[in-house]
Write an enzyme that holds these catalytic residues in place. Structure first.
Site, PDB file in Angstrom:
ATOM      1  N   LYS A 173      26.670  78.586  48.517  1.00 43.63           N
ATOM      2  CA  LYS A 173      25.866  79.580  49.219  1.00 43.63           C
ATOM      3  C   LYS A 173      24.464  79.562  48.628  1.00 43.63           C
ATOM      4  CE  LYS A 173      30.047  82.281  49.554  1.00 43.63           C
ATOM      5  NZ  LYS A 173      30.862  83.291  48.848  1.00 43.63           N
ATOM      6  N   ASN A 226      38.425  86.136  46.860  1.00 45.03           N
ATOM      7  CA  ASN A 226      37.837  85.887  45.547  1.00 45.03           C
ATOM      8  C   ASN A 226      38.140  87.084  44.660  1.00 45.03           C
ATOM      9  OD1 ASN A 226      36.677  83.417  46.394  1.00 45.03           O
ATOM     10  ND2 ASN A 226      35.073  84.579  47.404  1.00 45.03           N
ATOM     11  N   ARG A 228      37.098  88.255  41.876  1.00 50.29           N
ATOM     12  CA  ARG A 228      36.077  88.392  40.827  1.00 50.29           C
ATOM     13  C   ARG A 228      34.840  89.084  41.398  1.00 50.29           C
ATOM     14  NH1 ARG A 228      35.247  83.136  43.013  1.00 50.29           N
ATOM     15  NH2 ARG A 228      33.271  83.178  44.134  1.00 50.29           N
TER      16      ARG A 228
END
Ligand code: MV4
Length: 505
Positions: free
Chosen positions: A237, A290, A292
């Site tokens: 990204k 994800n 995290r």
């Protein structure tokens, strides 16, 4: 509440976590490798402990050494940041075994979401829409052919233990399948130490839209809206924004509800992100979760006013969420550009080195989460992310205009950065209209090179050389106070005028 937190990370995210600790009155302790002795996080932390040689295998990935340091310095908790050990179930377990709180989800949740086929099965069973495909690892090309016949071509072959696009293969028809399967298996074996694969129907030109969630230890789960991360390069990204210009409030609410359901399906706690692929008809499919804190979390902080890192710390220490879903208000638009030490004119080749000069942007709605300073040498051993430039605006237009302005103010000398690339994106009419998808970066690039070859370019270069010569050779003449030619801001303004006349049309 914790008194001492050990941060098992480096760079901008270590600095970000120290900031949260400071505001909460918690002692912030960092580990650092020998290559990071002079890093900003080491300078900013209350205490710092060397964890080993530069190679991350020997330092930031050493569970045993990090646990030993945490015990030695009496840390109550460890924040893993992102990358390194952030999604390592073994590390989360090691913390638990040593009575240190891991600021993140349980080892169980990390493990079940780390294995993509297992995650797909859990989500599918929980009623979360997943991309059509296999819900188990597939072992042979023959098995793949069978499933592909059911879902239809083209298909994507993905690594069961991968994520983020590594080991991914597009297969257009049955003829390409055997070779695609073989390449994907060997790639995922070398990248993840496991050759297990699964297949998904290929979604053409999708948007990557993810939902941020927060979950406490008392069954409360809320979402903080979405982030559109469709602008990527080699599955990295590079620009993220919220809200997504691609979806409306109705789809956002639906995605949010589904994301909460996904988190509940694995008894998730702490901050997490559900990634969705969204097709041209705005159908959305679970891609991965994800477990995290994410790089791009600041844009969500800008539109919600919630400090996600502080919430992570509160949740991990056993405090219940103070907000219900109806308390979450999304206001305005935020954009993040990841500033890398890479040369955008040379295929984004990494350019570590010493930052000879640095001037940071500021003013209304501008935030720079940085891990560097003037005089700092960017090490060659790690991801070359220097900082994340984040802006907020009342409207999307104000946000990209502000980003443009902040990027013009941002000066980094001594090394190449991706700042010039982002300046081009912000002035691109398709970006401004919110028209972009997975192919966007390649498109901007192929267009870029020819359109910048203005017929007067050689004249501009000669004029610039003469001006440079005058500056260098006749400082006394040009640098007098009257015409104030050394005023950086003035020079900067002139440069703008020149470049806008010559390049953007
Ligand atoms: C896909 C896809 C199309 N169909 N999966 C996964 C990881 C991410 N980095 C890229 N991934 C994709 N998975 C199916 N079934 C297309 C992509 C993709 C992509 C997705 C969102 C934004 C940019 C992208 C660039 C290339 C590929």
């Amino acid at each position: 509440m914790f008194k001492r937190i050990l941060i098992a990370n480096r760079g901008e995210i270590a600095v970000r976590i120290i900031r949260a600790c400071r505001e909460l009155g918690i002692t912030a302790i960092v580990v650092y490798s020998e290559a990071d002795r002079k890093s900003l996080s080491v300078r900013y932390a209350d205490e710092a402990y060397c964890v080993g040689p530069p190679s991350s295998i020997e330092s930031y990935l050493r569970i045993d050494k990090i646990i030993a340091i945490a015990k030695k310095c009496n840390a109550d908790a460890i924040h893993p940041g992102y990358g390194f050990l952030a999604e390592n179930a073994e590390f989360s377990k090691a913390c638990e075994d040593n009575n240190i709180i891991f600021i993140g989800p349980s080892a169980d949740a990390i493990e079940s979401m780390g294995e993509k086929t297992r995650a797909r099965k859990i989500m599918s069973d929980a009623g979360v829409p997943v991309v059509p495909g296999s819900l188990q690892a597939i072992d042979t090309a023959e098995e793949t052919i069978e499933i592909a016949r059911q879902i239809g071509y083209p298909i994507m072959i993905k690594a069961a233990f991968g994520g983020g696009g590594k080991g991914m293969r597009l297969v257009n028809d049955e003829k390409e399948l055997k070779e695609g399967f073989r390449v994907a298996a060997s790639e995922s074996m070398s990248a993840f130490g496991n050759a297990a694969l699964y297949i998904e129907k290929y979604i053409e030109d999708p948007h990557h839209i993810e939902i941020q969630i927060l979950a406490d230890h008392y069954g409360n789960v809320i979402h903080l809206g979405e982030r559109d991360c469709s602008i990527q390069r080699r599955h990295q990204k590079i620009i993220e924004e919220t809200p997504s210009p691609f979806i409306n409030e109705q789809i956002r609410n639906k995605m949010g509800e589904i994301a909460i359901k996904a988190a509940q399906a694995v008894n998730y706690t702490n901050a997490g992100t559900i990634e969705f692929l969204v097709d041209g008809n705005k159908n959305f499919y679970f891609m991965e979760m994800n477990t995290r804190l994410q790089v791009e979390h600041p844009i969500t902080e800008m539109v919600t006013g919630i400090d996600i890192v502080k919430k992570q710390i509160y949740i991990a220490s056993g405090v219940a969420l103070a907000y219900r879903q109806e308390d979450i208000l999304l206001k305005g638009n935020a954009i993040e550009c990841r500033i890398y030490a890479e040369d955008p004119d040379n295929n984004f080749y990494p350019c570590p080195g010493t930052i000879a000069g640095l001037r940071l942007p500021g003013g209304p709605g501008v935030r720079d989460d940085s891990g560097v300073y003037e005089g700092y040498e960017v090490p060659i051993y790690y991801d070359p992310l220097l900082s994340k430039l984040v802006v907020w605006g009342r409207t999307r237009e104000e946000a990209f205009q502000r980003m443009s302005r902040a990027l013009e103010e941002y000066k980094v000398e001594g090394i190449k950065t991706t700042i010039p690339f982002y300046r081009r994106v912000m002035s691109d009419s398709n970006y401004q209209k919110g028209i972009f998808n997975t192919k966007y970066v390649d498109l901007v690039f192929s267009k870029h090179d020819e359109s910048r070859e203005h017929p007067l370019l050689p004249v501009a270069i000669i004029a610039a050389a003469i001006s440079e010569f005058e500056q260098k050779e006749y400082p006394k003449i040009t640098n007098n106070k009257k015409n104030n030619a050394t005023n950086e801001w003035k020079l900067h303004g002139r440069h703008q005028l020149l470049s806008s006349r010559l390049y953007s049309y």
